[in-house]
Motif scaffolding. Sequence first.
Motif, PDB file in Angstrom:
ATOM      1  N   MET A 103       0.848  -1.180   0.000  1.00 11.92           N
ATOM      2  CA  MET A 103       0.000   0.000   0.000  1.00 11.92           C
ATOM      3  C   MET A 103       0.889   1.237   0.000  1.00 11.92           C
ATOM      4  N   ARG A 104       0.470   2.249  -0.706  1.00 15.69           N
ATOM      5  CA  ARG A 104       1.208   3.511  -0.759  1.00 15.69           C
ATOM      6  C   ARG A 104       1.221   4.168   0.622  1.00 15.69           C
ATOM      7  N   ILE A 105       2.279   4.922   0.908  1.00 15.87           N
ATOM      8  CA  ILE A 105       2.410   5.523   2.239  1.00 15.87           C
ATOM      9  C   ILE A 105       1.367   6.618   2.454  1.00 15.87           C
ATOM     10  N   ASP A 106       1.038   7.388   1.422  1.00 18.16           N
ATOM     11  CA  ASP A 106       0.025   8.426   1.612  1.00 18.16           C
ATOM     12  C   ASP A 106      -1.344   7.806   1.893  1.00 18.16           C
ATOM     13  N   LYS A 107      -1.653   6.723   1.211  1.00 20.10           N
ATOM     14  CA  LYS A 107      -2.925   6.038   1.448  1.00 20.10           C
ATOM     15  C   LYS A 107      -2.943   5.407   2.841  1.00 20.10           C
ATOM     16  N   TYR A 108      -1.802   4.846   3.267  1.00 20.03           N
ATOM     17  CA  TYR A 108      -1.720   4.238   4.597  1.00 20.03           C
ATOM     18  C   TYR A 108      -1.952   5.283   5.693  1.00 20.03           C
ATOM     19  N   LEU A 109      -1.308   6.439   5.575  1.00 13.28           N
ATOM     20  CA  LEU A 109      -1.486   7.490   6.588  1.00 13.28           C
ATOM     21  C   LEU A 109      -2.916   8.010   6.603  1.00 13.28           C
ATOM     22  N   TRP A 110      -3.569   8.028   5.453  1.00 11.94           N
ATOM     23  CA  TRP A 110      -4.972   8.423   5.396  1.00 11.94           C
ATOM     24  C   TRP A 110      -5.852   7.337   6.012  1.00 11.94           C
ATOM     25  N   CYS A 111      -5.534   6.073   5.741  1.00 12.93           N
ATOM     26  CA  CYS A 111      -6.337   4.955   6.252  1.00 12.93           C
ATOM     27  C   CYS A 111      -6.292   4.868   7.775  1.00 12.93           C
ATOM     28  N   ILE A 112      -5.144   5.170   8.367  1.00 12.85           N
ATOM     29  CA  ILE A 112      -5.047   5.070   9.826  1.00 12.85           C
ATOM     30  C   ILE A 112      -5.295   6.426  10.493  1.00 12.85           C
TER      31      ILE A 112
END
Length: 121
Positions: free
Chosen positions: A1-10
Amino acid sequence: MRIDKYLWCIRYYKTRNMATEACKKGHVTLNGQKAKPSRDVFPTDSIELRKNQINYQIKVLDIPDNRVGAKLVDIYRKDVTPKEAFEHVELLKYSKEYYRKKGTGRPTKKDRRDIDDYLDE
């Protein structure tokens, strides 16, 4: 998973765009290296991000499928941010309030003299 998407997801950022901008500005590091928004995140990675004058340190435990509720965030990450980081921000807030209240305008003559006396000592 992309890091920007991960930070948004959590839920560290409200939108994906905000997470992407933080990565582009260099506020996010992955395993000690500055991360582009498209960099992949894997379990056991460590992320450090700067937000609201706090350097958050996160350990990735698992990758979510999509954005998770606030109660479920701890399944996917472990926050290892030292408590001193939060205390430092509190001290900054109190030190600013002590000297000048917001909206009180320019320092008065007495304030200026007090500042001069403090700097001379």
